[in-house]
Design a protein around this motif. Structure first.
Motif, PDB file in Angstrom:
ATOM      1  N   TYR A 110      43.516 -12.998   7.291  1.00 26.92           N
ATOM      2  CA  TYR A 110      44.949 -13.276   7.335  1.00 26.92           C
ATOM      3  C   TYR A 110      45.624 -12.564   6.178  1.00 26.92           C
ATOM      4  O   TYR A 110      45.218 -12.703   5.034  1.00 26.92           O
ATOM      5  CB  TYR A 110      45.230 -14.777   7.240  1.00 26.92           C
ATOM      6  CG  TYR A 110      44.867 -15.549   8.486  1.00 26.92           C
ATOM      7  CD1 TYR A 110      44.978 -14.979   9.748  1.00 26.92           C
ATOM      8  CD2 TYR A 110      44.422 -16.846   8.401  1.00 26.92           C
ATOM      9  CE1 TYR A 110      44.657 -15.685  10.889  1.00 26.92           C
ATOM     10  CE2 TYR A 110      44.096 -17.570   9.533  1.00 26.92           C
ATOM     11  CZ  TYR A 110      44.210 -16.979  10.771  1.00 26.92           C
ATOM     12  OH  TYR A 110      43.883 -17.674  11.890  1.00 26.92           O
ATOM     13  N   GLY A 111      46.655 -11.788   6.484  1.00 28.73           N
ATOM     14  CA  GLY A 111      47.385 -11.075   5.454  1.00 28.73           C
ATOM     15  C   GLY A 111      48.791 -10.802   5.924  1.00 28.73           C
ATOM     16  O   GLY A 111      49.224 -11.311   6.959  1.00 28.73           O
ATOM     17  N   VAL A 112      49.496  -9.990   5.207  1.00 27.92           N
ATOM     18  CA  VAL A 112      50.866  -9.644   5.550  1.00 27.92           C
ATOM     19  C   VAL A 112      50.852  -8.595   6.667  1.00 27.92           C
ATOM     20  O   VAL A 112      50.248  -7.530   6.506  1.00 27.92           O
ATOM     21  CB  VAL A 112      51.604  -9.091   4.313  1.00 27.92           C
ATOM     22  CG1 VAL A 112      53.010  -8.654   4.667  1.00 27.92           C
ATOM     23  CG2 VAL A 112      51.609 -10.128   3.194  1.00 27.92           C
ATOM     24  N   PRO A 113      51.488  -8.883   7.839  1.00 27.88           N
ATOM     25  CA  PRO A 113      51.527  -7.889   8.912  1.00 27.88           C
ATOM     26  C   PRO A 113      52.252  -6.628   8.443  1.00 27.88           C
ATOM     27  O   PRO A 113      53.354  -6.705   7.894  1.00 27.88           O
ATOM     28  CB  PRO A 113      52.303  -8.581  10.028  1.00 27.88           C
ATOM     29  CG  PRO A 113      52.224 -10.044   9.714  1.00 27.88           C
ATOM     30  CD  PRO A 113      52.143 -10.129   8.221  1.00 27.88           C
ATOM     31  N   THR A 114      51.605  -5.477   8.641  1.00 26.57           N
ATOM     32  CA  THR A 114      52.122  -4.212   8.132  1.00 26.57           C
ATOM     33  C   THR A 114      52.008  -3.129   9.197  1.00 26.57           C
ATOM     34  O   THR A 114      50.899  -2.796   9.612  1.00 26.57           O
ATOM     35  CB  THR A 114      51.329  -3.788   6.873  1.00 26.57           C
ATOM     36  OG1 THR A 114      51.369  -4.867   5.925  1.00 26.57           O
ATOM     37  CG2 THR A 114      51.885  -2.533   6.264  1.00 26.57           C
ATOM     38  N   PRO A 115      53.152  -2.571   9.675  1.00 38.29           N
ATOM     39  CA  PRO A 115      53.076  -1.502  10.675  1.00 38.29           C
ATOM     40  C   PRO A 115      52.344  -0.269  10.122  1.00 38.29           C
ATOM     41  O   PRO A 115      52.588   0.154   8.992  1.00 38.29           O
ATOM     42  CB  PRO A 115      54.544  -1.168  10.958  1.00 38.29           C
ATOM     43  CG  PRO A 115      55.288  -2.414  10.579  1.00 38.29           C
ATOM     44  CD  PRO A 115      54.537  -2.963   9.392  1.00 38.29           C
ATOM     45  N   ILE A 116      51.438   0.291  10.943  1.00 36.92           N
ATOM     46  CA  ILE A 116      50.615   1.417  10.527  1.00 36.92           C
ATOM     47  C   ILE A 116      50.351   2.318  11.731  1.00 36.92           C
ATOM     48  O   ILE A 116      50.356   1.846  12.874  1.00 36.92           O
ATOM     49  CB  ILE A 116      49.285   0.917   9.920  1.00 36.92           C
ATOM     50  CG1 ILE A 116      48.489   2.064   9.284  1.00 36.92           C
ATOM     51  CG2 ILE A 116      48.454   0.164  10.943  1.00 36.92           C
ATOM     52  CD1 ILE A 116      47.282   1.603   8.467  1.00 36.92           C
ATOM     53  N   ALA A 117      50.127   3.595  11.467  1.00 37.99           N
ATOM     54  CA  ALA A 117      49.769   4.542  12.529  1.00 37.99           C
ATOM     55  C   ALA A 117      48.855   5.618  11.960  1.00 37.99           C
ATOM     56  O   ALA A 117      49.119   6.156  10.883  1.00 37.99           O
ATOM     57  CB  ALA A 117      51.016   5.183  13.131  1.00 37.99           C
ATOM     58  N   PHE A 118      47.765   5.907  12.669  1.00 34.96           N
ATOM     59  CA  PHE A 118      46.878   7.026  12.354  1.00 34.96           C
ATOM     60  C   PHE A 118      47.141   8.114  13.378  1.00 34.96           C
ATOM     61  O   PHE A 118      47.227   7.832  14.578  1.00 34.96           O
ATOM     62  CB  PHE A 118      45.405   6.647  12.509  1.00 34.96           C
ATOM     63  CG  PHE A 118      44.819   5.729  11.482  1.00 34.96           C
ATOM     64  CD1 PHE A 118      45.571   5.088  10.531  1.00 34.96           C
ATOM     65  CD2 PHE A 118      43.449   5.500  11.482  1.00 34.96           C
ATOM     66  CE1 PHE A 118      44.993   4.244   9.597  1.00 34.96           C
ATOM     67  CE2 PHE A 118      42.854   4.660  10.558  1.00 34.96           C
ATOM     68  CZ  PHE A 118      43.617   4.027   9.610  1.00 34.96           C
ATOM     69  N   ASP A 119      47.236   9.352  12.957  1.00 36.68           N
ATOM     70  CA  ASP A 119      47.277  10.522  13.841  1.00 36.68           C
ATOM     71  C   ASP A 119      46.388  11.573  13.187  1.00 36.68           C
ATOM     72  O   ASP A 119      46.855  12.383  12.383  1.00 36.68           O
ATOM     73  CB  ASP A 119      48.702  11.034  14.018  1.00 36.68           C
ATOM     74  CG  ASP A 119      48.787  12.179  15.016  1.00 36.68           C
ATOM     75  OD1 ASP A 119      47.782  12.471  15.706  1.00 36.68           O
ATOM     76  OD2 ASP A 119      49.862  12.801  15.102  1.00 36.68           O
ATOM     77  N   LEU A 120      45.095  11.512  13.502  1.00 36.24           N
ATOM     78  CA  LEU A 120      44.102  12.303  12.793  1.00 36.24           C
ATOM     79  C   LEU A 120      43.309  13.196  13.740  1.00 36.24           C
ATOM     80  O   LEU A 120      43.043  12.819  14.881  1.00 36.24           O
ATOM     81  CB  LEU A 120      43.132  11.375  12.049  1.00 36.24           C
ATOM     82  CG  LEU A 120      43.775  10.360  11.098  1.00 36.24           C
ATOM     83  CD1 LEU A 120      42.739   9.379  10.586  1.00 36.24           C
ATOM     84  CD2 LEU A 120      44.466  11.079   9.950  1.00 36.24           C
ATOM     85  N   GLU A 121      42.927  14.338  13.254  1.00 29.90           N
ATOM     86  CA  GLU A 121      42.050  15.267  13.981  1.00 29.90           C
ATOM     87  C   GLU A 121      40.754  15.377  13.195  1.00 29.90           C
ATOM     88  O   GLU A 121      40.776  15.662  12.000  1.00 29.90           O
ATOM     89  CB  GLU A 121      42.687  16.654  14.105  1.00 29.90           C
ATOM     90  CG  GLU A 121      43.971  16.673  14.893  1.00 29.90           C
ATOM     91  CD  GLU A 121      43.772  16.381  16.366  1.00 29.90           C
ATOM     92  OE1 GLU A 121      42.733  16.798  16.934  1.00 29.90           O
ATOM     93  OE2 GLU A 121      44.653  15.732  16.948  1.00 29.90           O
ATOM     94  N   TRP A 122      39.632  15.131  13.857  1.00 29.55           N
ATOM     95  CA  TRP A 122      38.313  15.204  13.237  1.00 29.55           C
ATOM     96  C   TRP A 122      37.605  16.436  13.793  1.00 29.55           C
ATOM     97  O   TRP A 122      37.529  16.612  15.012  1.00 29.55           O
ATOM     98  CB  TRP A 122      37.523  13.940  13.561  1.00 29.55           C
ATOM     99  CG  TRP A 122      36.163  13.902  12.962  1.00 29.55           C
ATOM    100  CD1 TRP A 122      35.819  13.390  11.751  1.00 29.55           C
ATOM    101  CD2 TRP A 122      34.964  14.418  13.530  1.00 29.55           C
ATOM    102  NE1 TRP A 122      34.476  13.547  11.536  1.00 29.55           N
ATOM    103  CE2 TRP A 122      33.927  14.181  12.623  1.00 29.55           C
ATOM    104  CE3 TRP A 122      34.661  15.061  14.720  1.00 29.55           C
ATOM    105  CZ2 TRP A 122      32.615  14.558  12.861  1.00 29.55           C
ATOM    106  CZ3 TRP A 122      33.359  15.445  14.961  1.00 29.55           C
ATOM    107  CH2 TRP A 122      32.354  15.183  14.037  1.00 29.55           C
TER     108      TRP A 122
END
Length: 157
Positions: A110-122
């Motif tokens: 449980y923590g603070v909801p935080t908007p996040i997005a990954f856009d990665l090329e491996w």
């Protein structure tokens, strides 16, 4: 409901995990996806020195016709194979739990909801190496990662 199978590897569990870190260790990211019968697990995290761990988990995602697309409640993620054994696109858009104590990720997280997005090329930089153990049969492959990670209210990484 009957037993789900896509016919790829009957009786096995399929899992893809991508991890990357900066050369100085001040930043690290991981994105994992496991198919377990008719459902999938998805997890990801962003670790930054001096910042809360941003942690994502969903262990009850229905498997879609394209099993590399994961759509849970308020979450989209994808591990897309651009070129077999050479290049993958790893992405997500969701809310992470910001955890001041990283050990909280092993419990309820449980923590603070935080908007996040990954856009990665491996991109692979070498051939795959087998991993064989008592409960593991797979491979690992070294690569490099390029792309962007966005956290609401912060500069793009």
């Amino acid at each position: 409901m009957g037993t789900w199978s896509d016919g790829r590897h009957p009786g096995s569990i399929e899992e893809w995990v991508f991890s990357a870190w900066s050369p100085d260790g001040s930043l690290g990211a991981v994105s994992g996806h496991r198919i377990v019968g008719a459902t999938a697990w998805y997890w990801a995290a962003l670790a930054r020195q001096g910042r809360p761990l941003l942690h994502i988990t969903d262990f009850e995602v229905p498997v879609r016709a394209d099993p590399f697309i994961v759509k849970g409640e308020a979450m989209w993620a994808e591990h897309f194979r651009d070129d077999p054994m050479t290049q993958w696109t790893v992405g997500n858009e969701t809310y992470a739990s910001a955890l001041d104590d990283p050990t909280e990720a092993l419990g309820r997280a449980y923590g603070v909801p935080t908007p996040i997005a990954f856009d990665l090329e491996w991109y692979a930089t070498g051939a795959p190496t087998p991993i064989i153990g008592d409960h593991v049969d797979g491979y690992e492959q070294v690569g490099v990662v390029h792309g962007a990670i966005e956290v609401l209210g912060e500069p793009k990484i």
